[in-house]
Design a protein around this motif. Structure first.
Motif, short mmCIF file in Angstrom:
data_model
loop_
_atom_site.label_atom_id
_atom_site.label_comp_id
_atom_site.label_asym_id
_atom_site.label_seq_id
_atom_site.Cartn_x
_atom_site.Cartn_y
_atom_site.Cartn_z
N LEU A 204 1.30 -1.15 -0.29
CA LEU A 204 0.35 0.03 -0.06
C LEU A 204 1.08 1.01 0.07
O LEU A 204 0.47 2.00 -1.02
N CYS A 205 2.16 1.27 0.66
CA CYS A 205 2.97 1.95 0.92
C CYS A 205 4.39 1.60 0.48
O CYS A 205 5.34 1.54 1.23
N PRO A 206 4.62 2.36 -0.84
CA PRO A 206 5.88 1.31 -1.32
C PRO A 206 7.46 2.24 -0.13
O PRO A 206 8.69 1.54 -0.70
N THR A 207 7.39 3.58 0.16
CA THR A 207 8.26 4.19 0.55
C THR A 207 8.25 4.02 2.02
O THR A 207 8.05 4.98 2.40
N LEU A 208 7.91 3.32 2.28
CA LEU A 208 7.42 2.81 3.82
C LEU A 208 8.64 2.50 4.62
O LEU A 208 9.07 1.07 5.05
N TYR A 209 9.83 3.09 5.04
CA TYR A 209 10.86 3.00 5.41
C TYR A 209 10.97 1.75 6.63
O TYR A 209 11.56 0.75 6.79
N ASP A 210 10.51 2.17 7.79
CA ASP A 210 9.97 1.10 8.48
C ASP A 210 9.64 0.28 9.22
O ASP A 210 10.45 -0.55 9.31
N ALA A 211 8.95 -0.34 7.85
CA ALA A 211 8.10 -1.41 7.75
C ALA A 211 9.15 -2.59 6.86
O ALA A 211 10.09 -3.17 7.22
N TYR A 212 9.92 -2.10 6.12
CA TYR A 212 10.92 -2.61 5.63
C TYR A 212 12.27 -3.23 6.25
O TYR A 212 12.54 -4.38 5.77
N TYR A 213 12.25 -1.81 7.58
CA TYR A 213 13.17 -2.68 8.36
C TYR A 213 12.97 -3.51 8.97
O TYR A 213 13.75 -4.26 9.87
N ASN A 214 12.14 -3.21 9.86
CA ASN A 214 11.31 -4.44 10.70
C ASN A 214 10.93 -5.51 10.11
O ASN A 214 11.12 -6.60 10.79
N TRP A 215 10.62 -5.44 8.72
CA TRP A 215 10.57 -6.56 8.23
C TRP A 215 11.53 -7.51 8.21
O TRP A 215 11.49 -8.82 7.64
N ALA A 216 12.47 -6.66 7.06
CA ALA A 216 13.68 -7.59 6.90
C ALA A 216 14.82 -7.56 9.03
O ALA A 216 14.72 -9.35 8.76
N ILE A 217 14.52 -7.49 10.06
CA ILE A 217 14.18 -8.18 11.77
C ILE A 217 13.30 -9.35 11.72
O ILE A 217 14.20 -10.54 12.68
N ALA A 218 12.18 -9.37 11.35
CA ALA A 218 11.95 -10.46 11.45
C ALA A 218 11.76 -11.90 10.69
O ALA A 218 12.16 -12.61 11.21
N ILE A 219 12.35 -11.11 9.20
CA ILE A 219 13.01 -12.65 8.32
C ILE A 219 14.14 -12.89 9.24
O ILE A 219 13.80 -14.25 9.04
N ALA A 220 14.92 -11.90 9.79
CA ALA A 220 16.45 -12.80 10.45
C ALA A 220 15.83 -13.19 11.45
O ALA A 220 16.70 -14.97 11.22
N ASP A 221 15.02 -13.51 12.04
CA ASP A 221 14.58 -13.80 13.74
C ASP A 221 13.94 -15.22 12.55
O ASP A 221 14.61 -16.97 13.27
N ARG A 222 13.27 -15.57 12.02
CA ARG A 222 12.72 -16.64 12.02
C ARG A 222 14.12 -17.68 11.00
O ARG A 222 14.17 -18.67 10.61
N ALA A 223 15.03 -17.16 9.99
CA ALA A 223 16.36 -17.73 9.69
C ALA A 223 17.31 -18.56 10.60
O ALA A 223 17.33 -19.15 10.67
N LYS A 224 17.45 -16.99 11.90
CA LYS A 224 18.14 -17.84 13.04
C LYS A 224 17.65 -19.53 13.59
O LYS A 224 18.49 -19.40 13.55
N MET A 225 16.48 -19.42 13.82
CA MET A 225 15.46 -20.30 14.83
C MET A 225 15.66 -22.33 13.64
O MET A 225 15.44 -22.56 13.61
N ARG A 226 16.41 -21.60 12.03
CA ARG A 226 16.22 -22.61 11.36
C ARG A 226 17.97 -23.18 11.01
O ARG A 226 18.18 -24.07 9.69
#
Length: 485
Positions: A204-226
């Protein structure tokens, strides 16, 4: 290669010696450990949120923004529970965020409402499964549940509100952070739901910097579990792409660059060996840019030290002739020493320094060769410039071998005091001899040097800027203790 934390033993590692685990990297996470010498006045909530991005933790990556939000609404929690009111709404108002409009009086279709209610049921079931181990944990769970309901109601009223999706994702991410550690599947499910909400927000808002930043942290947390599986590799690649997007939207973000470098470092431990060196070099470049944006960013400084240490270990094992393990070890030690100087009370840096201190060219921080003009003639003809050894410590940069000449023929050595430095930069001045030019602007005027290579120039630029930053922060005595013992 597994990278456990440094041991607490006091033994040093000889130059070029392997067999010890490199210092463990640290990630930009939730909240910074306050130093005894750092007391800051209260700041607006937006500034606190930005500072929280640069926080350091030793237990892995966690989202920062929701924790700040929870801190702000704790005092209003009872009122919010009683009125169903706007504690969270005041932190990020519904319908007034990026790309959204006030739709308090509008209605959604029954189908849309049912769709979001279904998503709400899944997410709220997950949030409600979070168990608090103490009163504070149970209180936080109630806040999270209330917040989740608040944002799903906002989406039911306006399905095109990216802020509502973004804040709902933060609630899910914070819930994952507070989940029972023994319930790995619950944490992963919460993070997966958070990732879906971030995807909706950025759609909905492709320029939402904070969303990309926190999304990356969430994905990284999932990666660490694997662990180091193919699934983890794919997740790390997704996290890296989101950090890249965050940096594209906000190039002036050393925190995103630092985490991007860490993602690359993690990925390098999983991919085939033929791909590892390229990824590691890219990680080094991200850490270096983060430092150049903020020279007192001790986490990125320390992380650059750890990745260079790992590269030195790999180089020693492979026996590649194009790189010197001892030089890489020395570079690693410079960054670890600088991080410790800026944050001397942090135990991780202190332990890592014990591991690498002997790799420094003591009693100096850095020793190397530079080409310099005669001290009394900064624009001397190129033929009069001489390549000689320079040393850098907590006091300044000194041409070290001028004193080897007989006293009667000795010239005044090239010397720049740290306190006199105004700026340090690469230089393309046409009056310089060919090569990697370096300009050190001082209170007495600019001084020019030429490094042996562009890679060598990067090392000198970083070292000079770090020494000056340590001086400006009043920590030169710590650095002096490191190099002089």
């Amino acid at each position: 290669m597994e990278q456990p934390g440094p041991t607490d033993g006091g033994e040093d590692v000889p130059n070029g010696a392997g067999g010890r685990a490199p210092p463990a990297p640290v990630e930009v996470v939730v909240e910074e450990e306050a130093g005894e010498d750092e007391e800051e006045p209260p700041r607006p909530a937006t500034a606190k949120q930005e500072e929280a991005k640069a926080g350091l933790g030793a237990e892995g990556s966690r989202p920062f923004t929701m924790r700040e939000l929870l801190g702000e609404i704790k005092e209003d929690n009872e009122a919010a529970d009683g009125s169903g009111g706007g504690a969270l709404g005041s932190a990020l108002p519904e319908g007034n965020g990026t790309g959204s409009a006030d739709v308090e009086g509008s209605s959604s279709s029954q189908e849309s409402t049912q769709q979001f209610q279904s998503h709400h049921d899944v997410a709220m079931d997950l949030i409600n499964s979070v168990t608090g181990v103490d009163e504070e944990g149970r209180s936080r769970q109630r806040i999270l549940s209330f917040a989740g309901k608040r944002y799903v109601n906002a989406i039911e009223r306006n399905p095109d509100d990216p802020d509502a999706y973004y804040n709902w994702a933060l609630v899910l991410q914070e819930s994952a952070d507070n989940a029972d550690p023994s319930s790995g599947s619950s944490k992963d499910a919460l993070l997966e739901e958070a990732c879906k909400k971030y995807a909706e927000a950025t759609l909905l808002c492709p320029t939402l910097y904070d969303a990309y930043y926190n999304w990356a942290i969430a994905i990284a947390d999932r990666a660490k579990m694997r662990g180091r599986t193919k699934e983890a590799e794919d997740l790390w690649k997704q996290a890296i792409l989101n950090y890249e997007k965050a940096v594209q939207l906000n190039w002036n973000s050393p925190q995103a660059l630092n985490n991007w470098g860490l993602g690359l470092q993690e990925l390098s431990a999983i991919v085939p060996a033929r791909e590892k060196q390229t990824i590691i070099k890219t990680a080094i470049s991200k850490f270096r840019v983060a430092i150049q944006l903020q020279f007192d960013f001790h986490r990125a400084i320390y992380n650059l030290g750890t990745v260079l240490y790992g590269l030195a270990e790999d180089t020693m094992r492979s026996g590649r002739p194009d790189a010197s393990p001892n030089e890489l070890y020395s570079q690693s030690a410079i960054y670890v020493a600088a991080a410790h100087s800026l944050k001397p009370n942090y135990s991780v840096y202190r332990s890592a320094l014990r591991l690498v201190r002997s790799m420094l060219p003591l009693p100096y921080l850095k020793v190397g060769y530079l080409t310099a003009p005669a001290v009394d003639n900064a624009i001397a003809p190129h033929k009069n410039w001489e390549r000689s050894q320079f040393v850098l410590n907590h006091e300044g940069l000194l041409q070290s071998d001028a004193s080897d000449q007989p006293p009667s023929q000795s010239r005044k050595p090239f010397w720049i005091a740290v306190a006199d430095i105004v700026s340090v930069s690469a230089s393309a001045d046409l009056t310089l001899p060919p090569g990697a030019g370096l300009c050190i602007d001082t209170v007495q005027g600019p001084r020019f040097l030429v490094a042996d290579s562009w890679d060598a120039l990067d090392g000198w630029l970083d070292a000079l800027c770090l020494v000056y930053t340590i001086f400006a922060r009043g920590k030169s005595d710590v650095l002096a203790g490191i190099v002089t013992g």
